[in-house]
Design a protein around this motif. Structure first.
Motif, PDB file in Angstrom:
ATOM      1  N   LEU A  54      57.513  29.301 -88.731  1.00 29.85           N
ATOM      2  CA  LEU A  54      58.418  30.310 -89.297  1.00 29.85           C
ATOM      3  C   LEU A  54      57.625  31.533 -89.772  1.00 29.85           C
ATOM      4  O   LEU A  54      58.043  32.682 -89.562  1.00 29.85           O
ATOM      5  CB  LEU A  54      59.191  29.677 -90.464  1.00 29.85           C
ATOM      6  N   VAL A  55      56.460  31.262 -90.375  1.00 30.92           N
ATOM      7  CA  VAL A  55      55.610  32.369 -90.854  1.00 30.92           C
ATOM      8  C   VAL A  55      55.131  33.205 -89.667  1.00 30.92           C
ATOM      9  O   VAL A  55      55.249  34.437 -89.658  1.00 30.92           O
ATOM     10  CB  VAL A  55      54.399  31.807 -91.648  1.00 30.92           C
ATOM     11  N   THR A  56      54.613  32.502 -88.635  1.00 30.63           N
ATOM     12  CA  THR A  56      54.114  33.242 -87.461  1.00 30.63           C
ATOM     13  C   THR A  56      55.261  34.018 -86.796  1.00 30.63           C
ATOM     14  O   THR A  56      55.086  35.178 -86.406  1.00 30.63           O
ATOM     15  CB  THR A  56      53.466  32.265 -86.452  1.00 30.63           C
ATOM     16  N   ALA A  57      56.429  33.366 -86.686  1.00 33.91           N
ATOM     17  CA  ALA A  57      57.576  34.036 -86.051  1.00 33.91           C
ATOM     18  C   ALA A  57      57.952  35.299 -86.824  1.00 33.91           C
ATOM     19  O   ALA A  57      58.239  36.350 -86.234  1.00 33.91           O
ATOM     20  CB  ALA A  57      58.758  33.084 -85.977  1.00 33.91           C
ATOM     21  N   THR A  58      57.907  35.205 -88.164  1.00 31.35           N
ATOM     22  CA  THR A  58      58.238  36.385 -88.984  1.00 31.35           C
ATOM     23  C   THR A  58      57.245  37.513 -88.693  1.00 31.35           C
ATOM     24  O   THR A  58      57.641  38.663 -88.486  1.00 31.35           O
ATOM     25  CB  THR A  58      58.167  36.012 -90.486  1.00 31.35           C
ATOM     26  N   GLU A  59      55.951  37.158 -88.650  1.00 30.05           N
ATOM     27  CA  GLU A  59      54.922  38.179 -88.377  1.00 30.05           C
ATOM     28  C   GLU A  59      55.144  38.819 -87.010  1.00 30.05           C
ATOM     29  O   GLU A  59      55.082  40.044 -86.863  1.00 30.05           O
ATOM     30  CB  GLU A  59      53.532  37.528 -88.404  1.00 30.05           C
ATOM     31  N   VAL A  60      55.409  37.948 -86.018  1.00 27.40           N
ATOM     32  CA  VAL A  60      55.556  38.453 -84.646  1.00 27.40           C
ATOM     33  C   VAL A  60      56.785  39.358 -84.534  1.00 27.40           C
ATOM     34  O   VAL A  60      56.717  40.454 -83.962  1.00 27.40           O
ATOM     35  CB  VAL A  60      55.658  37.267 -83.656  1.00 27.40           C
ATOM     36  N   ILE A  61      57.900  38.918 -85.111  1.00 28.79           N
ATOM     37  CA  ILE A  61      59.140  39.695 -84.970  1.00 28.79           C
ATOM     38  C   ILE A  61      59.023  41.026 -85.732  1.00 28.79           C
ATOM     39  O   ILE A  61      59.395  42.089 -85.205  1.00 28.79           O
ATOM     40  CB  ILE A  61      60.367  38.866 -85.416  1.00 28.79           C
ATOM     41  N   LEU A  62      58.458  40.970 -86.931  1.00 23.05           N
ATOM     42  CA  LEU A  62      58.251  42.225 -87.681  1.00 23.05           C
ATOM     43  C   LEU A  62      57.319  43.152 -86.901  1.00 23.05           C
ATOM     44  O   LEU A  62      57.579  44.351 -86.773  1.00 23.05           O
ATOM     45  CB  LEU A  62      57.630  41.926 -89.053  1.00 23.05           C
ATOM     46  N   GLY A  63      56.239  42.581 -86.358  1.00 23.62           N
ATOM     47  CA  GLY A  63      55.280  43.374 -85.565  1.00 23.62           C
ATOM     48  C   GLY A  63      55.951  44.001 -84.365  1.00 23.62           C
ATOM     49  O   GLY A  63      55.753  45.175 -84.057  1.00 23.62           O
TER      50      GLY A  63
END
Lengths: 243, 241
Positions: A54-63
């Protein structure tokens, strides 16, 4: 549908081959765990993997979101002014020559161990492909159409808004498809360099404790996440191209 | 709309120091069709671009004047061989593109009326990809008419259509552009003889006026005078230069 069948078939074949290699060679599980063992680790650690995914997905989507917006708002003025393009494009290419991986430690130093440094990594890695793809689309409007627009007395801003941008959306879609694959790379490298959460962090942690099955399970989660993202963006990009 | 002016184009055109055509002196009479023929590469499309005020690759040494002394820019409409429809816009939205590009509110009623006139009222909301070649070119004609400019510059607009559609489109265009000063570039002697009040054969050295049959356009394509004029024109075009 046929494509999906091929994909499932090829994956099943690869898994069987992997399992076969493990059986035949008898390689220890901390060097190469069998797919079965990876699956067991994935199920046993599902809450841990999901939390970090979930953390990585948040970073990727925000990026992806920030990188796309920045890329798009850079491409529009560049396509509108040949002079600006001559000045800015060499700078952009120069920044691309700096390996983003080398920047990760500095970004972590500046922005800390949290989400911000990973988002910036993802943005840096996708910014140029998005800008470049959108710029190409904006500048490849057939000359005849632009001639017609000029004889109609079209203003520069309206020609950009009503002709160039709609014409370039399929190209932007191509850039986004690339970005969907690149952005997770940026986020995970950021996590490797310094993080307390995320799939990259979990992979390093598992590796350090010789929990190779958990490392593979995290990697699998990353692959699934990237594929889902690519699929979603491909669908969105296709609808841009179909209008 | 201001009344259609007479346009006079005088001068020589060079590309990288090489003369393309000229010196020529062409007058496009007000409210009439002037058809320009000539070999490929002789500069027919350049004439259109010069009149439209569009950027050209070469240099034009001369002048283009309108009989009323006013600037030609923003008084011309332009139609090319390809329909130039924007694939993401509907027929109606393509027709009102000019107003949108100028940042003005389009007159939708007028556009609907024009589309009705070119026989497309049942297809207002279709995308160009759902239209036949003839329907696409009729949409392009409606878009040209929507601009309501006194001068129409047509660069082989019917070149890609089959013979029967082309004849239909010629009649439609002649009817709806009747009061405008029209410059039509064409490769087809039959089209020029059918539509032209005046026919010009462009060569590298001159713009020759070709005699037209006595009756007014749009001419009967089966009449002996029309066919004989076509034959003469074709023979002239086959000579060199």
């Amino acid at each position: 549908m046929i494509q999906l069948r091929y994909a499932v078939g090829a994956t099943a074949f690869a898994l069987l081959l992997w399992q076969g290699v493990v059986w035949i060679t008898g390689v220890p599980a901390f060097i190469l765990p069998s797919p079965l063992r990876v699956a067991q680790a994935a199920i046993a650690n599902r809450a841990l993997i999901a939390e970090n995914a979930l953390v990585t997905a948040t970073e990727v989507i925000l990026g992806l979101m920030i990188g796309t917006v920045l890329g798009a708002i850079t491409a529009v003025p560049l396509a509108g002014s040949a002079r600006l393009h001559r000045v800015v494009m060499p700078l952009l290419i120069f920044t691309q020559a700096v390996p983003v991986f080398a920047l990760a430690p500095i970004l972590t130093l500046w922005l800390g161990y949290g989400v911000a440094s990973k988002v910036v990594m993802a943005v840096l890695i996708i910014y140029f492909p998005v800008t470049s793809a959108f710029y190409d689309g904006l500048t490849r409007v057939p000359a005849d159409i632009l001639d017609m627009a000029r004889t109609m007395g079209g203003t520069k801003g309206q020609i950009m808004r009503r002709i160039k941008i709609p014409h370039a959306l399929p190209s932007l879609g191509t850039g986004l498809r690339l970005a969907a694959v690149y952005a997770p790379i940026g986020a995970v490298i950021g996590e490797w360099v310094g993080a307390s959460k995320g799939l990259g962090y979990l992979m390093l942690l598992a590796n350090g404790r010789a929990k190779t099955d958990l490392m593979f399970a995290s990697l699998l989660a990353l692959v699934v996440m990237t594929l889902l993202l690519h699929l979603a963006i491909t669908k969105a990009a296709d609808s841009l191209g179909r209008r | 709309m201001t009344p259609a002016p007479t346009i006079r184009l005088r001068g020589t055109y060079h590309i990288e120091g090489q003369q393309l055509f000229g010196p020529i002196d062409v007058t496009l009479p007000a409210g009439q069709w002037t058809c320009v023929l000539g070999r490929s590469g002789v500069g027919k499309s350049t004439l259109v671009r010069l009149c439209a005020g569009l950027p050209c690759t070469g240099e034009f040494d001369g002048q283009i004047t309108a009989s009323d002394g006013a600037d030609l820019a923003e008084r011309v409409s332009f139609m090319a061989q390809s329909d130039l429809l924007l694939p993401w816009l509907s027929v109606l939205e393509n027709t009102v593109l000019g107003a949108r590009l100028r940042g003005q509110a389009p007159d939708i009623q007028k556009a609907q009326g024009l589309l009705d006139r070119v026989g497309l009222s049942a297809h207002l909301h279709k995308k160009p990809s759902a239209l036949s070649g003839g329907m696409r070119q009729r949409t392009a004609l409606a878009r040209t008419l929507m601009e309501d400019r006194p001068v129409a510059l047509l660069d082989e607009p019917f070149g890609a259509l089959d013979a029967s559609l082309r004849a239909d489109m010629q009649e439609l265009a002649a009817e709806v552009l009747a009061d405008k000063t029209v410059l039509l570039v064409t490769h087809d002697p039959a089209e020029a003889v059918r539509l032209g009040h005046q026919i010009i054969v462009l060569t590298p050295d001159a713009a020759e006026k070709w005699p037209t049959p006595p009756e007014m356009p749009i001419r009967d394509q089966y009449a002996v005078a029309t066919i004989s004029c076509q034959a003469g024109l074709l023979a002239r075009l086959r000579q060199s230069p």
